[in-house]
Design a protein around this motif. Structure first.
Motif, mmCIF file in Angstrom:
data_model
loop_
_atom_site.group_PDB
_atom_site.id
_atom_site.type_symbol
_atom_site.label_atom_id
_atom_site.label_comp_id
_atom_site.label_asym_id
_atom_site.label_seq_id
_atom_site.Cartn_x
_atom_site.Cartn_y
_atom_site.Cartn_z
ATOM 1 N N PHE A 94 1.056 -1.176 -0.026
ATOM 2 C CA PHE A 94 0.194 -0.087 0.151
ATOM 3 C C PHE A 94 0.900 1.066 0.080
ATOM 4 O O PHE A 94 2.155 1.051 0.612
ATOM 5 N N ASP A 95 0.525 2.268 -0.627
ATOM 6 C CA ASP A 95 1.199 3.351 -0.701
ATOM 7 C C ASP A 95 1.149 4.670 0.227
ATOM 8 O O ASP A 95 2.174 5.114 0.416
ATOM 9 N N ILE A 96 -0.075 4.653 0.741
ATOM 10 C CA ILE A 96 -0.148 5.903 1.798
ATOM 11 C C ILE A 96 -0.611 5.154 3.374
ATOM 12 O O ILE A 96 -1.963 4.666 2.977
ATOM 13 N N TYR A 97 -0.176 5.582 4.138
ATOM 14 C CA TYR A 97 -0.664 5.007 5.398
ATOM 15 C C TYR A 97 -1.178 6.198 6.364
ATOM 16 O O TYR A 97 -0.552 7.307 6.086
ATOM 17 N N PHE A 98 -2.192 6.062 6.848
ATOM 18 C CA PHE A 98 -2.621 7.166 7.670
ATOM 19 C C PHE A 98 -3.297 6.923 9.000
ATOM 20 O O PHE A 98 -4.100 5.823 9.066
ATOM 21 N N ALA A 99 -3.001 7.661 9.896
ATOM 22 C CA ALA A 99 -3.483 7.622 11.381
ATOM 23 C C ALA A 99 -3.430 8.789 12.046
ATOM 24 O O ALA A 99 -2.465 9.727 11.676
ATOM 25 N N ASN A 100 -4.015 8.866 13.388
ATOM 26 C CA ASN A 100 -3.869 10.039 14.216
ATOM 27 C C ASN A 100 -2.502 9.996 14.675
ATOM 28 O O ASN A 100 -1.780 9.096 15.122
ATOM 29 N N VAL A 101 -1.905 11.187 15.179
ATOM 30 C CA VAL A 101 -0.668 11.423 15.922
ATOM 31 C C VAL A 101 -0.676 10.439 16.993
ATOM 32 O O VAL A 101 -1.624 10.180 17.699
ATOM 33 N N GLY A 102 0.659 9.707 17.374
ATOM 34 C CA GLY A 102 0.623 8.631 18.377
ATOM 35 C C GLY A 102 0.296 7.241 17.772
ATOM 36 O O GLY A 102 1.234 6.415 17.917
ATOM 37 N N SER A 103 -0.881 7.144 17.228
ATOM 38 C CA SER A 103 -1.246 5.850 16.450
ATOM 39 C C SER A 103 -0.279 5.806 15.308
ATOM 40 O O SER A 103 0.092 4.585 15.005
ATOM 41 N N PHE A 104 -0.117 6.531 14.648
ATOM 42 C CA PHE A 104 0.699 6.590 13.224
ATOM 43 C C PHE A 104 2.174 6.133 13.808
ATOM 44 O O PHE A 104 2.576 5.112 13.159
ATOM 45 N N GLU A 105 2.824 6.586 14.762
ATOM 46 C CA GLU A 105 4.095 6.034 15.222
ATOM 47 C C GLU A 105 4.057 4.560 15.954
ATOM 48 O O GLU A 105 4.771 3.951 15.523
ATOM 49 N N ASN A 106 2.858 4.324 16.612
ATOM 50 C CA ASN A 106 2.738 3.060 17.088
ATOM 51 C C ASN A 106 2.501 2.177 16.081
ATOM 52 O O ASN A 106 2.980 0.851 16.318
ATOM 53 N N GLU A 107 2.043 2.392 15.098
ATOM 54 C CA GLU A 107 1.602 1.304 14.121
ATOM 55 C C GLU A 107 2.799 1.222 12.998
ATOM 56 O O GLU A 107 3.297 0.280 12.795
ATOM 57 N N ALA A 108 2.866 2.471 12.246
ATOM 58 C CA ALA A 108 3.657 2.542 11.127
ATOM 59 C C ALA A 108 5.082 2.300 11.198
ATOM 60 O O ALA A 108 5.795 1.485 10.712
ATOM 61 N N ILE A 109 5.545 3.272 12.216
ATOM 62 C CA ILE A 109 6.925 3.161 12.659
ATOM 63 C C ILE A 109 7.386 1.957 13.563
ATOM 64 O O ILE A 109 8.298 1.425 13.199
ATOM 65 N N GLN A 110 6.435 1.248 14.182
ATOM 66 C CA GLN A 110 6.799 0.085 14.929
ATOM 67 C C GLN A 110 7.024 -0.929 13.847
ATOM 68 O O GLN A 110 8.047 -1.883 14.320
ATOM 69 N N TYR A 111 6.410 -1.003 12.734
ATOM 70 C CA TYR A 111 6.524 -2.164 11.643
ATOM 71 C C TYR A 111 7.402 -1.847 10.698
ATOM 72 O O TYR A 111 7.669 -2.178 9.651
ATOM 73 N N GLY A 112 8.146 -0.490 10.801
ATOM 74 C CA GLY A 112 8.992 0.131 10.011
ATOM 75 C C GLY A 112 8.457 0.394 8.623
ATOM 76 O O GLY A 112 9.323 0.206 7.354
ATOM 77 N N LEU A 113 7.181 0.696 8.458
ATOM 78 C CA LEU A 113 6.767 1.122 7.206
ATOM 79 C C LEU A 113 7.207 2.735 6.777
ATOM 80 O O LEU A 113 6.954 2.933 5.480
ATOM 81 N N GLN A 114 7.539 3.319 7.667
ATOM 82 C CA GLN A 114 7.783 4.933 7.050
ATOM 83 C C GLN A 114 9.020 5.119 6.295
ATOM 84 O O GLN A 114 9.650 4.305 6.213
ATOM 85 N N SER A 115 8.621 6.274 5.625
ATOM 86 C CA SER A 115 9.974 6.488 4.600
ATOM 87 C C SER A 115 10.079 7.896 4.901
ATOM 88 O O SER A 115 9.129 8.688 5.070
ATOM 89 N N ASP A 116 11.098 8.644 4.825
ATOM 90 C CA ASP A 116 11.599 9.850 4.832
ATOM 91 C C ASP A 116 11.068 10.621 3.405
ATOM 92 O O ASP A 116 11.833 10.309 2.345
#
Length: 446
Positions: A104-126
């Motif tokens: 999937f191309d774009i992940y979205f969530a509220n602040v706090g949830s985004f970090e808990n979910e996307a960053i926890q699983y290493g999905l983020q990109s700069d």
């Protein structure tokens, strides 16, 4: 979210990710390039077929996604296939999606949830280089709203698309019933507590309460901007940062010192209810400090009684500073198969055009354009309400959020409830919160 299942379910429904958006060349040409040049580039991109897949773990229903975002995106990008995958049962949770390598191309969530979910699983990109390439002007954003991601050690991993703040809701009928003047913009918490005492009374068989806090969002959006976990040590801050003591005393304990309020909160706990229901449905509470998304998300319930809102109260030591924004972040993932098209979509979502559309629906814009802000709530059932009160205060800065943010708030909140009820003293609440949080952090890390 913390402890009580029913309250958690309600909150998940209310803010299943309060989402908002905007695009180029409208009016003041603030999007980084001239309006003509910008639109030519976007039109060229629109002519290339592409698939852009959104995913959120929040459970936001497809109909809601389409009404807020999807329909307008498809209209703007007719050659793009805009898809949305939502958490809807087995196989669609974020861990399962990652395990199955579902792109999937774009992940979205509220602040706090985004970090808990996307960053926890290493999905983020700069996205820094993509943003430069596509000439996205970050100066258009409210600094308080984008600051939390701009200063992240993970790079600029998301863009704010819409945000939320707290407002002080009040039931006009109860104020009229007891002959008390309505709240006004710019009040301090002390003034609200004084008002609350005048409204806390028994009438017939009904115990009315002037004000009682909803602690969950107070933690998420605390006006002191205290990080929940120290970003360097990854240790809980609750018993180390002295500002927490002020937070508890001023925002949680002081408004619940009256025995009537303690009994009221205890009754809600026994009945597995909460102050939001007491205000919106039972109508036994005169004032509620809560996120503004309550109104557009629960229109039928909110249309059933006579209410309005004013700016969230402020602390005497922080005049004109409200709470932290509660922002919906959208980020391109590192598993995206079409980052260029995804960035064109995000660029449009932060444009004035798209932001205006969301503002009219009642979702707070993230850009500083005054015309966009003035349109807030104009196409809702509540266009006569005091929408501009949401912009009355300056927003408190957002500290960098870690992947344990929401879970640690759950730990803190459980003991905060006991402090509000008076079953534990403040020192005990702070100490036990720290001890429990350290145990949980160790478990999660392992």
């Amino acid at each position: 979210m913390p402890k009580h299942a029913k309250a958690s379910a309600f909150l998940t429904s209310v803010l299943v990710t309060t989402l908002l958006a905007g695009c180029g060349g409208t009016g003041n040409g603030q999007n980084g390039a001239s309006g003509t040049e910008k639109n030519e580039k976007m039109d060229t991109a629109n002519n290339e077929p592409a698939e852009v897949i959104f995913y959120s773990h929040s459970g936001l229903a497809p109909e809601q996604f389409n009404n807020r975002y999807g329909n307008k995106l498809r209209e703007k990008f007719p050659n793009y296939t805009i898809q949305y995958i939502h958490r809807s049962g087995t196989g669609t949770g974020i861990a399962e999606m990652v395990t199955a390598k579902t792109p999937f191309d774009i992940y979205f969530a509220n602040v706090g949830s985004f970090e808990n979910e996307a960053i926890q699983y290493g999905l983020q990109s700069d996205m820094t280089e993509l943003l430069k390439k596509h000439q996205v002007d970050l100066g258009r954003f409210d600094p308080s709203i984008i600051g939390g991601v701009q200063s992240s050690p993970h790079g600029l991993y998301a863009l704010p698309i819409h945000t939320d703040t707290m407002a002080l809701y009040y039931n006009k009928d109860l104020f009229d019933k007891f002959g008390v003047e309505y709240p006004k913009n710019g009040m301090t918490w002390d003034e609200v507590y004084t008002l609350s005492k005048r409204l806390t009374r028994k009438d017939g068989d009904t115990q009315y309460i002037g004000y009682a806090p909803f602690s969950t969002y107070m933690f998420y959006m605390n006006p002191y901007s205290i990080p929940v976990v120290d970003g360097k040590t990854e240790q809980p801050t609750i018993n180390k940062d002295s500002r927490w003591r002020s937070f508890y005393q001023k925002l949680l304990i002081e408004p619940t010192e009256m025995q009537e309020v303690k009994a009221y909160l205890n009754s809600l706990k026994t009945n597995k209810s909460h102050v939001v229901n007491a205000f919106m449905k039972d109508r036994s509470q005169a004032m509620l400090a809560y996120v503004s998304a309550l109104a557009p998300t629960w229109p039928n319930e909110m249309k059933a009684f006579n209410w309005d809102w004013v700016s969230v109260p402020t602390l005497k030591e922080q005049p004109s500073v409200g709470v932290q924004p509660y922002t919906a972040y959208f980020g391109i993932t590192n598993i995206s198969q079409n980052k260029e098209a995804a960035m064109e979509v995000l660029k449009y979502m932060v444009s004035d055009e798209f932001q205006l559309s969301l503002a009219k629906q009642g979702y707070m814009p993230v850009v500083q354009n005054k015309d966009v802000k003035q349109a807030l709530g104009l196409e809702t059932a509540f266009k006569d309400k005091n929408w501009q009160a949401l912009f009355y205060n300056k927003m408190a800065p957002v500290p960098v959020k870690g992947i344990y943010e929401n879970r640690i708030v759950g730990v803190y909140n459980g003991l905060a409830e006991q402090a509000m009820l008076g079953t534990v003293d403040l020192n005990t609440a702070l100490r036990q919160s720290e001890e429990t949080a350290m145990i949980r952090l160790d478990e999660w890390k392992r």
